[in-house]
Scaffold this motif. Structure first.
Motif, PDB file in Angstrom:
ATOM      1  N   ALA A 135       0.852  -1.209   0.000  1.00 22.42           N
ATOM      2  CA  ALA A 135       0.000   0.000   0.000  1.00 22.42           C
ATOM      3  C   ALA A 135       0.882   1.251   0.000  1.00 22.42           C
ATOM      4  O   ALA A 135       0.534   2.273  -0.590  1.00 22.42           O
ATOM      5  CB  ALA A 135      -0.917   0.015   1.215  1.00 22.42           C
ATOM      6  N   PHE A 136       2.018   1.148   0.683  1.00 24.66           N
ATOM      7  CA  PHE A 136       3.003   2.228   0.616  1.00 24.66           C
ATOM      8  C   PHE A 136       4.024   1.830  -0.431  1.00 24.66           C
ATOM      9  O   PHE A 136       4.569   0.727  -0.390  1.00 24.66           O
ATOM     10  CB  PHE A 136       3.694   2.430   1.970  1.00 24.66           C
ATOM     11  N   ASP A 137       4.265   2.691  -1.407  1.00 28.99           N
ATOM     12  CA  ASP A 137       5.167   2.308  -2.489  1.00 28.99           C
ATOM     13  C   ASP A 137       5.764   3.556  -3.136  1.00 28.99           C
ATOM     14  O   ASP A 137       5.075   4.298  -3.839  1.00 28.99           O
ATOM     15  CB  ASP A 137       4.377   1.500  -3.541  1.00 28.99           C
ATOM     16  N   ILE A 138       7.055   3.774  -2.875  1.00 24.65           N
ATOM     17  CA  ILE A 138       7.693   4.982  -3.418  1.00 24.65           C
ATOM     18  C   ILE A 138       7.958   4.882  -4.917  1.00 24.65           C
ATOM     19  O   ILE A 138       8.354   5.864  -5.525  1.00 24.65           O
ATOM     20  CB  ILE A 138       9.018   5.302  -2.672  1.00 24.65           C
ATOM     21  N   VAL A 140       5.680   4.721  -7.016  1.00 21.21           N
ATOM     22  CA  VAL A 140       4.457   5.229  -7.670  1.00 21.21           C
ATOM     23  C   VAL A 140       4.705   6.479  -8.517  1.00 21.21           C
ATOM     24  O   VAL A 140       3.761   6.993  -9.135  1.00 21.21           O
ATOM     25  CB  VAL A 140       3.331   5.576  -6.657  1.00 21.21           C
ATOM     26  N   SER A 197       7.775  11.836  -1.617  1.00 19.28           N
ATOM     27  CA  SER A 197       6.930  12.886  -1.013  1.00 19.28           C
ATOM     28  C   SER A 197       6.189  12.420   0.231  1.00 19.28           C
ATOM     29  O   SER A 197       5.865  13.237   1.095  1.00 19.28           O
ATOM     30  CB  SER A 197       5.879  13.371  -2.009  1.00 19.28           C
ATOM     31  N   ALA A 198       5.870  11.140   0.326  1.00 17.40           N
ATOM     32  CA  ALA A 198       5.066  10.659   1.455  1.00 17.40           C
ATOM     33  C   ALA A 198       5.914  10.250   2.652  1.00 17.40           C
ATOM     34  O   ALA A 198       5.372   9.769   3.647  1.00 17.40           O
ATOM     35  CB  ALA A 198       4.199   9.480   1.003  1.00 17.40           C
ATOM     36  N   GLU A 227       3.468  17.366   9.544  1.00 23.25           N
ATOM     37  CA  GLU A 227       4.087  16.239  10.257  1.00 23.25           C
ATOM     38  C   GLU A 227       4.852  16.835  11.442  1.00 23.25           C
ATOM     39  O   GLU A 227       5.593  17.804  11.281  1.00 23.25           O
ATOM     40  CB  GLU A 227       5.023  15.434   9.344  1.00 23.25           C
ATOM     41  N   SER A 269      -2.269  11.819   6.957  1.00 21.06           N
ATOM     42  CA  SER A 269      -2.506  11.866   5.508  1.00 21.06           C
ATOM     43  C   SER A 269      -4.006  11.998   5.297  1.00 21.06           C
ATOM     44  O   SER A 269      -4.787  11.275   5.913  1.00 21.06           O
ATOM     45  CB  SER A 269      -2.019  10.584   4.828  1.00 21.06           C
ATOM     46  N   THR A 286      -3.365  10.690  -3.250  1.00 19.10           N
ATOM     47  CA  THR A 286      -2.933   9.408  -2.696  1.00 19.10           C
ATOM     48  C   THR A 286      -3.386   8.306  -3.648  1.00 19.10           C
ATOM     49  O   THR A 286      -4.572   8.165  -3.937  1.00 19.10           O
ATOM     50  CB  THR A 286      -3.546   9.198  -1.293  1.00 19.10           C
ATOM     51  N   ILE A 287      -2.408   7.552  -4.142  1.00 22.46           N
ATOM     52  CA  ILE A 287      -2.681   6.561  -5.186  1.00 22.46           C
ATOM     53  C   ILE A 287      -2.593   5.158  -4.592  1.00 22.46           C
ATOM     54  O   ILE A 287      -1.670   4.866  -3.826  1.00 22.46           O
ATOM     55  CB  ILE A 287      -1.610   6.653  -6.322  1.00 22.46           C
ATOM     56  N   PRO A 289      -1.280   1.857  -5.109  1.00 19.60           N
ATOM     57  CA  PRO A 289      -0.284   1.327  -6.049  1.00 19.60           C
ATOM     58  C   PRO A 289      -0.719  -0.003  -6.668  1.00 19.60           C
ATOM     59  O   PRO A 289      -0.178  -0.416  -7.689  1.00 19.60           O
ATOM     60  CB  PRO A 289       0.966   1.116  -5.200  1.00 19.60           C
ATOM     61  N   ASP A 313       4.924   9.128   9.140  1.00 19.34           N
ATOM     62  CA  ASP A 313       4.556   9.742   7.860  1.00 19.34           C
ATOM     63  C   ASP A 313       4.181   8.663   6.836  1.00 19.34           C
ATOM     64  O   ASP A 313       3.111   8.700   6.224  1.00 19.34           O
ATOM     65  CB  ASP A 313       5.762  10.566   7.369  1.00 19.34           C
ATOM     66  N   VAL A 321      -4.280   4.619   2.139  1.00 23.04           N
ATOM     67  CA  VAL A 321      -4.476   3.828   0.922  1.00 23.04           C
ATOM     68  C   VAL A 321      -5.368   2.619   1.223  1.00 23.04           C
ATOM     69  O   VAL A 321      -6.305   2.315   0.483  1.00 23.04           O
ATOM     70  CB  VAL A 321      -3.119   3.351   0.347  1.00 23.04           C
TER      71      VAL A 321
HETATM   72  P1  ADP Z   1       1.170  15.066   2.118  1.00 23.25           P
HETATM   73  O1  ADP Z   1       2.271  15.189   1.116  1.00 23.25           O
HETATM   74  O2  ADP Z   1      -0.024  15.903   1.819  1.00 23.25           O
HETATM   75  O3  ADP Z   1       1.628  15.141   3.537  1.00 23.25           O
HETATM   76  P2  ADP Z   1       1.293  12.214   2.087  1.00 23.25           P
HETATM   77  O4  ADP Z   1       2.339  12.173   3.128  1.00 23.25           O
HETATM   78  O5  ADP Z   1       0.182  11.231   2.230  1.00 23.25           O
HETATM   79  O6  ADP Z   1       0.596  13.620   1.973  1.00 23.25           O
HETATM   80  O7  ADP Z   1       2.011  12.004   0.684  1.00 23.25           O
HETATM   81  C1  ADP Z   1       1.284  12.000  -0.514  1.00 23.25           C
HETATM   82  C2  ADP Z   1       2.236  12.063  -1.673  1.00 23.25           C
HETATM   83  O8  ADP Z   1       2.976  10.830  -1.722  1.00 23.25           O
HETATM   84  C3  ADP Z   1       1.550  12.178  -3.028  1.00 23.25           C
HETATM   85  O9  ADP Z   1       1.437  13.513  -3.448  1.00 23.25           O
HETATM   86  C4  ADP Z   1       2.468  11.378  -3.932  1.00 23.25           C
HETATM   87  O10 ADP Z   1       3.551  12.188  -4.367  1.00 23.25           O
HETATM   88  C5  ADP Z   1       3.011  10.286  -3.022  1.00 23.25           C
HETATM   89  N1  ADP Z   1       2.175   9.073  -2.993  1.00 23.25           N
HETATM   90  C6  ADP Z   1       0.890   8.911  -3.434  1.00 23.25           C
HETATM   91  N2  ADP Z   1       0.456   7.667  -3.197  1.00 23.25           N
HETATM   92  C7  ADP Z   1       1.479   7.008  -2.585  1.00 23.25           C
HETATM   93  C8  ADP Z   1       1.642   5.674  -2.093  1.00 23.25           C
HETATM   94  N3  ADP Z   1       0.663   4.779  -2.170  1.00 23.25           N
HETATM   95  N4  ADP Z   1       2.831   5.355  -1.519  1.00 23.25           N
HETATM   96  C9  ADP Z   1       3.830   6.261  -1.432  1.00 23.25           C
HETATM   97  N5  ADP Z   1       3.741   7.519  -1.888  1.00 23.25           N
HETATM   98  C10 ADP Z   1       2.578   7.906  -2.445  1.00 23.25           C
END
Ligand code: ADP
Ligand code: MG
Length: 369
Positions: A135-138, A140, A197-198, A227, A269, A286-287, A289, A313, A321
């Motif tokens: 579900a977490f996947d950099i 993406v 970014s996440a 955060e 998030s 939020t995608i 993956p 984070d 997700v």
């Molecule tokens: P924010 O940046 O608003 O704090 P998040 O920490 O949830 O929010 O990060 C969302 C960002 O992470 C998205 O804009 C995208 O760049 C990236 N992202 C989207 N989906 C995923 C995912 N499933 N796993 C990891 N990174 C993701």
């Protein structure tokens, strides 16, 4: 905020009425709005704040010290901004010369040397991909770009199913390998591309915390784009009180819940801050993956509390997700998590894991994860 509403907001159960903060500030600033509007006047000279832009958002740092010379305050600000700049310079995919951009551009499947900072973030990221079943996947990044949330910006049309299927072939955290001994990463496909970014904001918060620890600061709150990490006590000699936001129509802010924190981090998030609409449908940043599509379920936000901000984070994004099924996983992993969900009438309902409840009951964050 009035002192009466401040008092209400400082209650520690989730039945409190939301208190509107008509500040017009961004999500990340809610926590500070809260800490700044507590009832007691600040003892002069004990609390010092620093803020500024960083990583496409803002940082805010508050330190509480009985005595602080201007040299000490200068050192604190300098050490903090240096830590933030270091993380951004290495992990931004908006900077062409960052380490992450280097990894993304690398052709072939030779090991790519990285700094210990980037290595550490990648290790946390891959471990959390594993515990959250992807579900977490950099990796993406190309999906984030296709949906219009990456450096190229929004395309005139959203991607169609064929394009998503094509992109899915070149995503997947298992195609990225990290070798600690040689401090390098290897991509199984040249076109594998990373987006931190996440997780990078959480790591930046931890880096600032390390810098303040090294300067001997015992009481602080650090926040980057929502955060947060805290240490010690606030200027009233109480645990820091950090608010979880309840999204309101028209972008107004309300406080869902206040969490007492002394030596821990909090990350949220949400699906309500960064999105656009197509035909009335919300396209979230939020995608998922696994499908390649933005999340569509009823969970509006997930907040995670834990010792390290980098992990809180990433887990917040992963659990968002997963949506409602993420709650069971959070319980299983012993995570302190708070899920804010929309019910059928579009009313928000909060749910907290056992570990999160313990934090509220003990009045102070405990070490989990
Ligand atoms: P924010 O940046 O608003 O704090 P998040 O920490 O949830 O929010 O990060 C969302 C960002 O992470 C998205 O804009 C995208 O760049 C990236 N992202 C989207 N989906 C995923 C995912 N499933 N796993 C990891 N990174 C993701
Ligand atoms: Mg996140």
């Amino acid at each position: 905020m009035t002192s009466a509403s401040a008092r209400r907001a400082r209650g520690s159960d989730n039945s409190i009425r939301p208190t509107l903060l008509k500040t017009g500030l961004g999500a990340g600033l809610l926590t500070l709005a809260l800490t700044a509007c507590q009832q007691q006047p600040e003892p002069i000279g004990r609390a010092h704040q620093f803020s500024g832009p960083t990583m496409g958002t803002r940082y805010r740092i508050k330190v509480v010290m009985d005595e602080a010379s201007s040299q000490q305050l200068y050192d604190i600000e300098k050490a903090s901004t240096t830590a933030l700049e270091n993380v951004n310079a290495k992990m931004s995919n908006y900077l062409e010369d960052s380490e992450v951009s280097g990894i993304n551009a690398a052709v072939g499947n030779e090991p790519f040397p990285v700094s210990s900072d980037t290595l550490e973030v990648l290790q946390h990221a891959l471990e959390i991909s594993s515990t959250t079943m992807g579900a977490f996947d950099i990796t993406v990044a190309p999906l984030v770009d296709a949906w219009g949330f990456g450096p190229p910006g929004r395309a005139p049309e959203p991607p169609d199913k064929q394009e998503i299927d094509r992109i899915l072939e070149r995503t997947g955290w298992e195609m990225l390998r990290v070798d600690r001994a040689s401090s390098s990463v290897t991509k199984d496909r040249s076109d594998l591309s990373l987006d931190l970014s996440a997780i990078a904001k959480g790591y930046a918060v931890d880096q600032v915390a390390d810098a303040l620890d090294a300067l001997g600061i015992d009481n602080y709150m650090i926040e980057v784009g929502g955060e947060v990490r805290t240490k010690g006590l606030n200027e009233q000699d109480e645990p820091w009180r950090i608010g979880i936001e309840r999204p309101m129509p028209g972008g107004d802010q309300a406080i869902e819940l206040i969490v007492p924190m002394s030596n821990s981090s909090m990350a949220t998030s949400g699906d309500y801050r960064n999105y656009y609409e197509i035909d009335g449908e919300r396209i979230s940043h939020t995608i998922d993956p696994r499908s390649g599509y933005p999340i569509t379920h009823s969970v509006a936000s997930v907040t995670v509390v834990g010792p390290l901000c980098v992990r809180a984070d990433a887990y917040a994004t992963a659990l968002l997700v997963l949506g409602p099924e993420g709650f069971d996983l959070a319980e299983e992993l012993g995570l302190a998590a708070y899920f804010l969900q929309r019910d059928k009438e579009n009313v928000f309902v909060g749910r907290m894991t056992t570990a999160f409840k313990q934090i509220l009951e003990s009045g102070e964050s405990i070490q989990i994860d």
